[in-house]
Design a protein around this motif. Structure first.
Motif, short mmCIF file in Angstrom:
data_model
loop_
_atom_site.label_atom_id
_atom_site.label_comp_id
_atom_site.label_asym_id
_atom_site.label_seq_id
_atom_site.Cartn_x
_atom_site.Cartn_y
_atom_site.Cartn_z
N CYS A 128 -4.46 -1.81 -3.17
CA CYS A 128 -5.84 -2.09 -3.24
C CYS A 128 -6.59 -0.84 -2.72
CB CYS A 128 -6.21 -3.29 -2.61
SG CYS A 128 -6.11 -3.26 -0.73
N GLU A 165 0.74 -1.26 -0.08
CA GLU A 165 0.04 -0.10 -0.09
C GLU A 165 0.67 1.12 -0.13
OE1 GLU A 165 -3.02 0.34 -0.89
OE2 GLU A 165 -3.77 -1.71 -0.55
N CYS A 184 -6.74 -8.67 -2.25
CA CYS A 184 -5.91 -8.21 -0.98
C CYS A 184 -6.03 -9.52 0.00
CB CYS A 184 -6.61 -7.11 -0.40
SG CYS A 184 -5.34 -6.41 0.83
N HIS A 191 2.05 -3.89 -3.69
CA HIS A 191 0.55 -4.11 -3.73
C HIS A 191 -0.07 -2.94 -3.64
CE1 HIS A 191 -3.03 -5.81 -2.40
NE2 HIS A 191 -3.04 -5.06 -1.33
ZN LIG Z 1 -4.42 -4.77 0.11
#
Ligand SMILES: [Zn+2]
Length: 394
Positions: free
Chosen positions: A248, A205, A343, A246
């Protein structure tokens, strides 16, 4: 460098966390992992939990596995993602302090489940120079990797979110200086992890894609500055291991954090600049609408698409998974496509069986497309009809 996903076409993985077994009652608290592992009961529960997480992924047939984030305690909304580093790094206070929030874009009023998450932000402050302290990521990765021949990916939260989580800072002059110091500390820890042989490290993130919805981090860090922080945090890693980035749109208590569906499109140009081998995108829950733009913008890295929704209990069908992969393949070449969940599935709310069958559906769906492309299929023991207890197929 490509390591975990090297020489694999359409490999499958998950982002990280898995639902804790009900019998896994041991909690780490602020104790160091290695100290906790001296206790035979903690060690047995921790190792058994990691083992069940790995077996779930192996019987589903995943190519790249995780330890399910087994070191996270059972905290409201999966707060351990933030609290573990803050309670184990050097330079932090011993006692947590409740953070005070103004209700806004991602801060919900009492009555919303995510308000509990705000109330659970009772986190340490900073009292001195920060350092890796007792993060001990290498030891955790080793415990998992010695239980499986499959590559174990290890993930960590990024410094700007840690910097935003501390309620009080008695050492650094502002959140920017604090973020830079946390970046250095995490970089040191991750270089040790890479040197130990971890085949994939996942940076979780970076707030780059959140800027259009939330504004610059701390009112100052826009997409360019956040890309620079990402690249500073992973410095030295790509020469030794595979680095994933990553992204999301939220996960505490398996919730979306924004009211409306968000798009990656305004920040894809910036995301393309992160120093990573692969970038993950939430493309199941928020739909496939960004796939074309993602394929056009990300041309020198692997692209990890989510085909499993971490927010819902409805298990995706293999044909739905296959359809999403086929759509992605119209914009992304198979050599650069990795299949995953949107996720983690373990930040409170999903059962172990739901997570297990979602992973099975992911592998079955990927196998449908592999078959169409003439690629070898993954063995999915969990879906082998020969082992049904009650029904024999004619
Ligand atoms: Zn995530």
């Amino acid at each position: 460098m490509y390591k975990a996903s090297a020489n694999k076409i359409l490999p499958t993985s998950i982002i990280g966390s898995l639902p804790r077994p009900a019998w896994y009652t041991a909690n780490l608290g602020s104790q160091s992992f290695l100290e906790a592992m001296v206790n035979s009961r903690y060690r047995e529960q921790y190792e058994d939990a990691v083992s069940t997480f790995l077996r779930m992924q192996e019987t589903a047939g995943l190519d790249i596995v995780t330890d399910g984030d087994a070191h996270y305690d059972e905290q409201v909304g999966g707060m351990s993602w933030q609290s573990y580093p803050l309670t184990h790094m050097e330079g932090m206070s011993r006692e947590g302090q409740p953070a005070v929030y103004r209700v806004g874009a991602a801060a919900y009023e009492r009555g919303h489940i995510l308000h509990d998450f705000l109330e659970a932000r009772v986190l340490p402050g900073i009292v001195g120079p920060v350092g890796p302290g007792n993060l001990q990521y290498t030891a955790m990765w080793k415990v998992a990797q010695r239980m499986t021949p499959r590559p174990v990916k290890f993930g960590t939260i990024l410094p700007e979110l840690l910097a935003a989580s501390v309620a009080e800072d008695r050492h650094y002059k502002d959140p920017i200086e604090r973020t830079m110091a946390l970046s250095d500390a995490i970089n040191r820890e991750l270089n040790e992890l890479a040197d130990a042989g971890c085949p994939a490290i996942q940076m979780e993130e970076p707030q780059i894609h959140m800027v259009p919805a939330r504004g610059p981090a701390f009112g100052k860090l826009g997409t360019k500055e956040l890309v620079d922080i990402f690249n500073k945090t992973v410095k030295g890693l790509r020469g030794k291991t595979e680095v994933w980035c990553h992204t999301c749109w939220g996960n505490p208590a398996q919730q979306r954090i924004f009211k409306d569906v968000q798009s990656y499109q305004p920040t894809l140009e910036a995301l393309a600049q992160v120093d990573a081998d692969a970038i993950t995108f939430e493309t199941c829950s928020s739909g496939p609408g960004d796939l074309k733009a993602i394929g056009a913008a990300i041309t020198d890295k692997k692209i990890v698409i989510g085909v499993i929704d971490h927010h819902t209990l409805q298990v995706e069908r293999p044909d739905e998974v296959a359809a999403l992969i086929r759509e992605a393949l119209t914009h992304i070449p198979p050599e650069r496509l990795i299949i995953s969940s949107d996720c983690g599935m373990g930040r409170e709310g999903m059962s172990r069986r739901h997570a297990a069958y979602k992973m099975v559906a992911m592998v079955q769906g990927t196998n449908i497309v592999r078959k169409e492309l003439g690629l070898p299929l993954a063995e999915c023991l969990a879906a082998d009809q020969r082992y049904s207890l009650t029904v024999t197929k004619e």
